[in-house]
Design an enzyme around this catalytic site. Structure first.
Site, short mmCIF file in Angstrom:
data_model
loop_
_atom_site.label_atom_id
_atom_site.label_comp_id
_atom_site.label_asym_id
_atom_site.label_seq_id
_atom_site.Cartn_x
_atom_site.Cartn_y
_atom_site.Cartn_z
N ASP A 70 7.77 25.51 4.85
CA ASP A 70 8.15 24.13 4.55
C ASP A 70 7.75 23.26 5.72
O ASP A 70 7.71 23.72 6.86
CB ASP A 70 9.66 24.03 4.31
CG ASP A 70 10.09 24.68 3.00
OD1 ASP A 70 9.28 24.74 2.07
OD2 ASP A 70 11.26 25.11 2.92
N ASP B 249 7.36 22.60 -3.67
CA ASP B 249 8.71 22.17 -4.03
C ASP B 249 8.66 20.80 -4.70
O ASP B 249 9.34 20.57 -5.72
CB ASP B 249 9.60 22.08 -2.78
CG ASP B 249 9.84 23.40 -2.10
OD1 ASP B 249 9.68 24.45 -2.74
OD2 ASP B 249 10.18 23.39 -0.90
#
Length: 182
Positions: free
Chosen positions: A122, A136
């Site tokens: 991330d 995401d």
């Protein structure tokens, strides 16, 4: 055979673009930032958004940590379900088709991370919101597009039912539904 390729072309283009962009950006982050390191080219934006190298073993936005193996299996099941169901969706239902492409791209993008590096990379940090990535975002946008599609479909059905009931209430009369002709 032509129909097969035509049915899957948009799905492949949408999901493939997302997967490529997701993997490319994650690769840049892994190569250039140490875990936990952040980067912000625009200092005035730093309190609101930044790039930070982080990872999680959960699902989107860091939820359900340490469930990586289960989420890998779930991503495979979801991807196979989308691939199976996609050609059965009418071409006119562009919202469902778009949502499926976005969700497939996001699921496969994060699955690649789980299978190759053991966790999901991330890097997008906005305010106090959990750090996330392109995959995401794609899954989330896919869900929003799906909700929009359901809402639009319900509106169309209500409008159609309303027109049918008006026509049934006035048998023998020609009912004009066009405002241009009123």
């Amino acid at each position: 055979m032509k129909k097969f390729f035509r049915d899957y072309l948009i799905l492949a283009l949408v999901s493939g673009t997302i997967i490529a962009l997701d993997q490319w950006t994650k690769s840049i982050i892994r190569q250039n930032l140490a875990l936990g390191e952040s980067w912000m080219p625009l200092e005035w934006l730093a309190p609101y958004a930044r790039i930070v190298h982080w990872y999680n073993r959960g699902v989107a936005f860091g939820l359900f940590q340490n469930g990586g193996e289960w989420f890998a299996i779930l991503a495979i099941v979801i991807a196979l379900g989308i691939i199976y169901y996609y050609p059965r969706v009418p071409a006119e239902d562009w919202t469902l088709r778009a949502a499926m492409g976005l969700q497939l791209g996001g699921a496969v993008g994060n699955l690649i991370d789980r299978l190759t590096v053991g966790h999901v990379t991330d890097f997008i940090s906005v305010g106090t919101f959990p750090v996330f990535n392109i995959a995401d975002s794609s899954i989330t946008i896919g869900v929003l597009v799906l909700i929009l599609g359901v809402w639009l479909q319900e509106r169309r059905e209500k409008r159609t039912r309303g027109q049918q009931s008006t026509a049934e209430d006035h048998p023998g009369e020609q009912v004009n539904f066009s405002k241009a002709n009123e």
